[in-house]
Scaffold this motif. Structure first.
Motif, PDB file in Angstrom:
ATOM      1  N   ALA A  11       0.678  -1.373  -0.043  1.00 29.11           N
ATOM      2  CA  ALA A  11      -0.140  -0.176   0.079  1.00 29.11           C
ATOM      3  C   ALA A  11       0.781   1.136  -0.151  1.00 29.11           C
ATOM      4  N   SER A  12       2.162   1.280   0.645  1.00 25.31           N
ATOM      5  CA  SER A  12       2.985   2.420   0.520  1.00 25.31           C
ATOM      6  C   SER A  12       4.306   2.181   0.027  1.00 25.31           C
ATOM      7  N   PRO A  13       5.057   3.080  -0.354  1.00 22.63           N
ATOM      8  CA  PRO A  13       6.367   2.730  -0.762  1.00 22.63           C
ATOM      9  C   PRO A  13       7.215   1.941   0.099  1.00 22.63           C
ATOM     10  N   ASN A  14       6.883   1.884   1.474  1.00 21.75           N
ATOM     11  CA  ASN A  14       7.612   1.218   2.387  1.00 21.75           C
ATOM     12  C   ASN A  14       6.863  -0.050   2.881  1.00 21.75           C
ATOM     13  N   GLY A  15       5.972  -0.523   1.948  1.00 27.00           N
ATOM     14  CA  GLY A  15       5.448  -1.647   2.289  1.00 27.00           C
ATOM     15  C   GLY A  15       6.266  -2.837   2.506  1.00 27.00           C
ATOM     16  N   ASP A  16       6.095  -3.592   3.396  1.00 30.02           N
ATOM     17  CA  ASP A  16       6.670  -4.949   3.585  1.00 30.02           C
ATOM     18  C   ASP A  16       6.231  -6.332   3.281  1.00 30.02           C
ATOM     19  N   THR A  17       4.847  -6.378   2.740  1.00 27.81           N
ATOM     20  CA  THR A  17       4.717  -7.626   2.383  1.00 27.81           C
ATOM     21  C   THR A  17       3.614  -7.685   0.966  1.00 27.81           C
ATOM     22  N   VAL A  18       3.596  -8.311   0.238  1.00 31.98           N
ATOM     23  CA  VAL A  18       2.839  -8.690  -0.999  1.00 31.98           C
ATOM     24  C   VAL A  18       2.073  -9.576  -0.968  1.00 31.98           C
ATOM     25  N   ASN A  19       0.578  -9.502  -1.200  1.00 32.69           N
ATOM     26  CA  ASN A  19      -0.348 -10.451  -0.885  1.00 32.69           C
ATOM     27  C   ASN A  19      -0.914 -10.791  -2.709  1.00 32.69           C
ATOM     28  N   ILE A  20      -0.949 -12.094  -2.816  1.00 33.09           N
ATOM     29  CA  ILE A  20      -1.518 -12.615  -3.912  1.00 33.09           C
ATOM     30  C   ILE A  20      -2.924 -13.608  -3.523  1.00 33.09           C
ATOM     31  N   GLY A  21      -3.846 -13.070  -3.612  1.00 33.35           N
ATOM     32  CA  GLY A  21      -4.965 -13.988  -3.165  1.00 33.35           C
ATOM     33  C   GLY A  21      -4.882 -14.189  -1.504  1.00 33.35           C
TER      34      GLY A  21
END
Length: 139
Positions: A11-21
Motif C-alpha cells: 500500500a505504501s512505498p515502504n510496504g513490507d508484504t505482497v499478497n496474491i489472494g
C-alpha cells in the motif's frame, strides 16, 4: 460466481508484504537493487498470470524449486520476471547454447593493462558469497 484473485501490491512505498489472494510474502531489501527487474508488472494482469504468480509464491515460501513449462515464447520468462519484480528479488540471466562450455559458466578471462586475470561468473560467485539471487537460464 467467478472466483477471481487479486494482486495486492504494498500500500505504501515502504510496504513490507505482497499478497496474491490468500498468500503473503514478506519483502526483503535486495543486496543489489540494480538486479531487480523493472517494468514487467502491468496495471492489468490476466487471472491466469496471477494464478501462476500465486503458485510460484507458494513454492517460494515452501523453499521449493520452480520449473515453468510451456510453449515457445516469452510468457514463461515474463511470469518469472514479474514474480521477481513483485518480490523485489535479484536476477541474473545466463544464456545457454550448444556452444556454451563449462568454463563459460565458471570464469571469464579478461586482459587489462597487459595482464590476464579471471573473473568468477554468476554461479561460482554465488556459491562463494552465499547470494540468494534467482537465476534464469535459456537453452
Amino acid at each position: 460466481m467467478v472466483n477471481e484473485m487479486f494482486l495486492g501490491l504494498p500500500a505504501s512505498p515502504n510496504g513490507d508484504t505482497v499478497n496474491i489472494g490468500d498468500v503473503s510474502y514478506k519483502l526483503k531489501t535486495p543486496k543489489s537493487p540494480e538486479l531487480v527487474p523493472q517494468n514487467y508488472i502491468s496495471d492489468s494482469l490476466a487471472q491466469s498470470v496471477i494464478q501462476h504468480l500465486r503458485w510460484i509464491m507458494q513454492k517460494d515460501l515452501l523453499g521449493q524449486d520452480v520449473f515453468l513449462i510451456g510453449p515457445p515464447g516469452p510468457l514463461r520468462r515474463s511470469i518469472a520476471m514479474q514474480y521477481l519484480e513483485l518480490t523485489k528479488r535479484e536476477v541474473e540471466y545466463i544464456s545457454l547454447s550448444r556452444d556454451t562450455t563449462e568454463s563459460d559458466l565458471k570464469q571469464r578471462r579478461e586482459i587489462r593493462a597487459g595482464s590476464a586475470f579471471y573473473i568468477d561468473q554468476a554461479s561460482p560467485h554465488d556459491a562463494q558469497h552465499g547470494s540468494g539471487c534467482s537465476r534464469s537460464t535459456q537453452r
